[in-house]
Design an enzyme around this catalytic site. Structure first.
Site, PDB file in Angstrom:
ATOM      1  N   ASP A 197     134.308 -15.142  89.152  1.00  0.00           N
ATOM      2  CA  ASP A 197     134.657 -16.009  88.030  1.00  0.00           C
ATOM      3  C   ASP A 197     136.119 -16.432  88.137  1.00  0.00           C
ATOM      4  O   ASP A 197     136.657 -16.494  89.243  1.00  0.00           O
ATOM      5  CB  ASP A 197     134.343 -15.256  86.713  1.00  0.00           C
ATOM      6  CG  ASP A 197     133.865 -16.197  85.623  1.00  0.00           C
ATOM      7  OD1 ASP A 197     134.613 -17.124  85.284  1.00  0.00           O
ATOM      8  OD2 ASP A 197     132.757 -16.010  85.109  1.00  0.00           O
ATOM      9  N   HIS A 274     137.644 -18.218  80.999  1.00  0.00           N
ATOM     10  CA  HIS A 274     136.211 -18.059  81.263  1.00  0.00           C
ATOM     11  C   HIS A 274     135.864 -16.681  81.824  1.00  0.00           C
ATOM     12  O   HIS A 274     134.942 -16.010  81.348  1.00  0.00           O
ATOM     13  CB  HIS A 274     135.802 -19.164  82.234  1.00  0.00           C
ATOM     14  CG  HIS A 274     134.331 -19.292  82.477  1.00  0.00           C
ATOM     15  ND1 HIS A 274     133.717 -18.767  83.589  1.00  0.00           N
ATOM     16  CD2 HIS A 274     133.356 -19.917  81.776  1.00  0.00           C
ATOM     17  CE1 HIS A 274     132.431 -19.073  83.556  1.00  0.00           C
ATOM     18  NE2 HIS A 274     132.177 -19.762  82.466  1.00  0.00           N
ATOM     19  N   SER A 654     126.576 -19.740  81.254  1.00  0.00           N
ATOM     20  CA  SER A 654     127.668 -18.864  81.713  1.00  0.00           C
ATOM     21  C   SER A 654     127.758 -17.609  80.867  1.00  0.00           C
ATOM     22  O   SER A 654     128.138 -16.556  81.358  1.00  0.00           O
ATOM     23  CB  SER A 654     129.015 -19.580  81.575  1.00  0.00           C
ATOM     24  OG  SER A 654     129.305 -20.344  82.692  1.00  0.00           O
TER      25      SER A 654
END
Ligand SMILES: *[C@@H]1O[C@H](CO)[C@@H](O)[C@H](O)[C@H]1NC(C)=O
Ligand SMILES: *[C@@H]1O[C@H](CO)[C@@H](O)[C@H](O)[C@H]1NC(C)=O
Ligand SMILES: *[C@@H]1O[C@H](CO)[C@@H](O)[C@H](O)[C@H]1NC(C)=O
Ligand SMILES: *[C@@H]1O[C@H](CO)[C@@H](O)[C@H](O)[C@H]1NC(C)=O
Ligand SMILES: *[C@@H]1O[C@H](CO)[C@@H](O)[C@H](O)[C@H]1NC(C)=O
Ligand SMILES: *[C@@H]1O[C@H](CO)[C@@H](O)[C@H](O)[C@H]1NC(C)=O
Length: 876
Positions: A197, A274, A654
């Site tokens: 990620d 994220h 996600s």
């Protein structure tokens, strides 16, 4: 057939972090610029490109993952599913020697094909691929490499995009799976979840390894990974018992000149938000208070709060490259993670045979070493065949909503209640709203419509433009002060919904308004079709969005009939009054789970060029991915409303993916010796097909009729096997197992794929009987994309319960298909397996997939369900 390939729409297909941007009804600037980037990348990728470019080059011969230490460096395939306790040791001398041998071969291939000094090797991959990445000066060089006899494929490096807190309760973890593992303080113990990620913010409270009540993390013998310390932002101590490893991979993005040191950080530090968010969903510590804008929204916990996190930073604020993702995966496999969670995907649909592209093949090799790979399905729904995740060896996760909702209420003095929601469709439930305090009770506040709140000298022609409340200048503060300002909202190109709401809030706040109401003025069909989704940002000003345009007109009408005007139309007295109530309290009343409209849908293509649909069910299952609270990085800027906060609520597949990665860690902790496919199977056969009201799970815009605004029953192409049931997945009864050779054989039976191609890509030989089909792969589903007459499908089930159990099958036939299962009943002792044959006979055609299921019910309480999806081609 329903399956048409639609043109990729940037605002729908972009997989950026799996955020909700993909479904907002306006193109945000960010998405726009991303689309431009994608176009640029595609142009450069053209065959006539003369500029330098990066290529991923696969070479014949097996990578380390299928190498089993034979002294002559020969390939030996794994005959059995890799057991959790029988993981290959990549730190052995033989493994090192083999890795060196492979990277030496890469140099040799380069030297033999190209003039020395004319290229720059960027990576050699040796664990999950026998491949390297190289920067070349022009496409001619790529062609030269392609003609080298040892080269399998030469691909341009690809731009990829990034595709909680209540969810543990929604998934019933506190009463279900956690107690089985001795509580949240042990749930995930000994498991390492690899996060591919944007890195991590190691200072976040969710990743502290010392808590008063918990025991310290011990040493983990199996762990071979390390921590990349960078003094400025990832100092010593950033890794701890919780964040057990952290590395970053940026050579690919740097070679593409897209790395910006200001915010991308040459370290594992998360410059985006994220990766911090997804890591906390999978394995954030339990019991962490979520305080945003001074309001406490409850406490957060990861799904496997005791699991360790290994960070592989492979993607950056503006996206990332396949070359770096492969490098991260190579490293994660080498380090010995148990699970890999991947919430990113290609911005372009796969071309050719998706299962044979280098990403999917690399995942196959990772799986063959005993890693369970969990991958985001993509945010390109609701149309059919929008998956961004393909291989049967990985778990492709779609997104569902949970039952939590927040509501904004605007109550008029005549007692009408207007509900501010995320849904423009009348009667549809609310699932998105601003989190805001109410107007101060018990006072009723005057309403003022933006067009009536402007300075006298404003031209009438401009009034409508200003009614969107994006500019402060034309407003008369004296008029607005202490009133609830009512502004218009409409699809407005070049800006994002979030930014537009944000601007209006700023304007209203500067004017000292008591509150803000945004009225949806658009009523176009396209707007009605897309779920209006504003980011659920907490505001300190009471703010509501009335998305239902009928409701918006009614409210405006209420205002107009009450407001007294003179003959010139000037307002004499404001008389329409409203109050707005607090919406920061969560309500748990939605019918859930339900597949979100943005979640990518199946089926997948076996070959995108011929548009032949694969005999394979994707997505695998769904998990919560809508409005998920998670840890937020200091630098997270993606959602403007959460800048500077330590938690953010965002949506996407996600977010669904790390939920499943956490569940995998729990199942693997309970059953450390199970194969990857047994764990995969356990999650699927126990997935729930009913929601919390015991009704069939619904999908927003079911893929069978994606242009409807109504909710409809989710088909397996929307929901896969169903919604994860964590409790049940710990004890599935029966499992369907597959090994590496089975996957190779699956590839061998894909239409248009020959044995040599498979041999070159996997290093393994096809071992299939004549007439074998990809529907023979022993997965817990049956999918036949073109049933002509009759087909026999074989499955083998194994009893993983620790006692004997008698099972009886119940068949729900898809319309137009007669299904017979043999035997209909069997008893298996612990660890015993049995072959089951399923015959499917076409009896009618209707040009579309129809769906059924097989459910084996055991006399010890297990229930094992597999979906059956068939498209009858010909009855015969
Ligand atoms: C990197 O980002 C900063 C901040 O956004 C910007 O000012 C700078 O121009 C960028 N640098 C490059 C090389 O794009
Ligand atoms: C603003 O509104 C007040 C109250 O109606 C009025 O007295 C004032 O003249 C207005 N100002 C302008 C610039 O229009
Ligand atoms: C604006 O209009 C209001 C109401 O008609 C009037 O009372 C006020 O004097 C006007 N202000 C200016 C600056 O013209
Ligand atoms: C907000 O108003 C609605 C409608 O009057 C009411 O049902 C709800 O309980 C209120 N919520 C709060 C938090 O006051
Ligand atoms: C759910 O519905 C099924 C079928 O209608 C029924 O057999 C079952 O008992 C119900 N379960 C619960 C918990 O209500
Ligand atoms: C999940 O599994 C448990 C245990 O098998 C079962 O009791 C429960 O009803 C299941 N929940 C759903 C929503 O299917």
């Amino acid at each position: 057939m329903l399956l048409s390939k639609r043109p990729r729409r940037c605002n729908k297909s972009t997989f950026r972090m799996g955020f909700r941007e993909g479904v907002t009804f306006m193109n945000s600037l960010m998405l726009l610029s991303m689309c431009i980037m994608m176009l640029a990348a595609m142009v450069v990728a053209g065959p006539h490109a003369k500029s330098p470019a990066v290529y991923v080059v696969r070479v014949k011969g097996s990578p380390l993952s299928t190498f089993r230490g034979s002294p002559d460096l020969q390939f030996t395939s794994t005959a059995h599913p890799v057991q959790g306790t029988n993981r290959p040791d990549f730190s052995s001398e033989a493994a090192h020697a083999y890795a060196n041998h492979l990277s030496g071969r890469h140099d040799m291939v380069l030297e033999e094909s190209l003039k020395s000094g004319s290229f720059q090797k960027i990576y050699s991959y040796t664990t999950v691929l026998n491949a390297f990445t190289v920067k070349l000066t022009d496409h001619e060089q790529a062609k030269l490499l392609e003609s080298h006899p040892h080269v399998v494929s030469v691909e341009r490096d690809q731009l990829l995009q990034k595709s909680t807190t209540h969810t543990p309760q929604f998934l019933n973890l506190p009463k279900g799976a956690w107690p089985v593992l001795n509580g949240p303080e042990n749930a995930g113990e000994g498991m390492v979840i690899g996060m591919l990620d944007t890195g991590i913010d190691p200072a976040h409270v969710s990743f502290r390894d010392k808590k008063l009540w918990s025991k310290p993390y011990g040493h983990l013998n199996k762990w071979k990974g390390g921590c990349e310390v960078v003094e400025e932002n990832f100092p010593a101590g950033s890794c701890n018992g919780k964040v057990i490893g952290a590395k970053y991979f940026a050579r690919g993005i740097m070679a593409a000149d897209m790395f910006n040191e200001t915010y991308d950080f040459a370290s594992p530090f998360d410059g985006d938000g994220h990766g911090t968010h997804t890591s906390s969903i999978a394995a954030g510590s339990s019991g962490v208070p979520v305080v945003v804008k001074g309001y406490n929204y409850g406490t957060a916990s990861g799904i496997a709060p005791r699991a360790r996190i290994a960070v592989y930073k492979v993607i950056y604020r503006d996206g990332g490259f396949l070359s770096d993702v492969l490098a991260g995966l190579d490293q994660a496999t080498h380090d010995g993670v148990d699970v890999v969670s991947i919430s990113l995907g290609s911005t372009n649909s796969a071309s050719g045979v998706p299962c044979l592209n280098s990403f999917d093949v690399a995942l196959l090799f990772a799986v063959s070493t005993g890693i369970v790979v969990v991958h985001a399905a993509g945010n390109s729904g609701p149309y059919p065949s929008t998956m961004n995740s393909y291989g049967p060896w990985i778990i492709s996760v779609g997104a569902s909503i949970s039952d939590r909702t927040y509501e904004n209420h605007v109550i008029t003095r005549n007692n009408h209640d207007y509900i501010g929601t995320g849904s423009p469709v009348k009667g549809q439930e609310i699932e998105s709203a601003f989190r805001m305090p109410g107007t101060r009770p018990p006072i009723w506040y005057h309403l003022i419509y933006a067009e009536d709140a402007l300075n006298n000298d404003t031209e009438d022609l401009d009034a409508e433009f200003y009614s969107y409340c994006q500019n402060l200048a034309p407003f008369n503060a004296t008029l607005v002060r202490n009133k609830v300002l009512m502004c218009n909202f409409v699809e407005y190109s070049g800006n994002s919904a979030a930014a537009e709401f944000e601007n209006a809030v700023k304007v209203a706040t500067s004017l000292n308004a008591a509150g803000l109401i945004m009225l949806n003025k658009a009523s176009s069909l396209s707007m009605k079709l897309q779920r209006v989704s504003m980011d659920p940002v907490p505001y300190s000003l009471p703010t509501a969005f009335i998305p239902d345009s009928d409701g918006a007109s009614e409210l405006l009408n209420f205002y107009n009939t009450r407001t007294k005007r003179d003959s010139q139309g000037n307002i004499v007295r404001f008389k329409a009054r409203v109050k707005m109530n607090d919406s920061r309290q969560a309500l748990f009343k939605l019918e859930a789970p339900r597949v979100t409209s943005f979640s990518s849908r199946g089926p997948v293509y076996a070959n995108t060029i011929t548009s032949v649909v694969a005999d394979l069910l994707k997505p695998d299952l769904v998990a919560p991915g809508n409005e998920i609270w998670g840890a937020w990085a200091q630098n997270g800027i993606d959602v403007t409303g959460f800048v500077g906060e330590s938690f953010a609520m965002i949506s996407g597949t996600s977010m669904a993916t790390p939920h499943i990665a956490g569940v995998v860690a729990l199942v693997k902790q309970k059953h450390p010796t199970w194969s990857t496919s047994a764990i995969h199977s356990a999650l699927l056969t126990t997935a729930s097909t009913v929601d919390k009201w015991n009704k069939t799970i619904l999908a927003e815009q079911p893929s069978a009729s994606p242009t409807t605004t109504a909710l409809g029953p989710a088909s397996p192409f929307d929901v896969g096997s169903g919604a994860v049931n964590v409790t049940a997945s710990m004890d599935p009864g029966l499992v369907f197992e597959t090994d590496f050779q089975d996957y190779v054989n699956f590839l061998c039976t894909l239409p248009g794929v020959d044995a040599n191609t498979v041999q070159d890509s996997t290093g393994a030989t096809c071992n299939v009987v004549a007439g074998a089909r990809s529907s023979d792969l022993n997965v817990p589903s049956i999918t036949i994309a073109n049933l002509v007459g009759k087909r026999e499908v074989k499955r083998t089930v194994k009893n993983v319960f620790d006692g004997a159990e008698k099972y009886t099958v119940a068949v729900t036939e898809p319309t137009g298909v007669a299904v017979n299962v043999h035997p209909t009943s069997f008893t298996l002792r612990a660890s015993e397996s049995i072959a089951v044959s399923v015959s499917l006979q076409a009896t009618g055609t209707n040009g579309a997939f129809t769906f059924g299921s097989l459910v084996w019910t055991g006399d010890r309480g297990h229930s094992v369900r597999i979906p059956v999806s068939v498209l009858v081609g010909e009855v015969l």
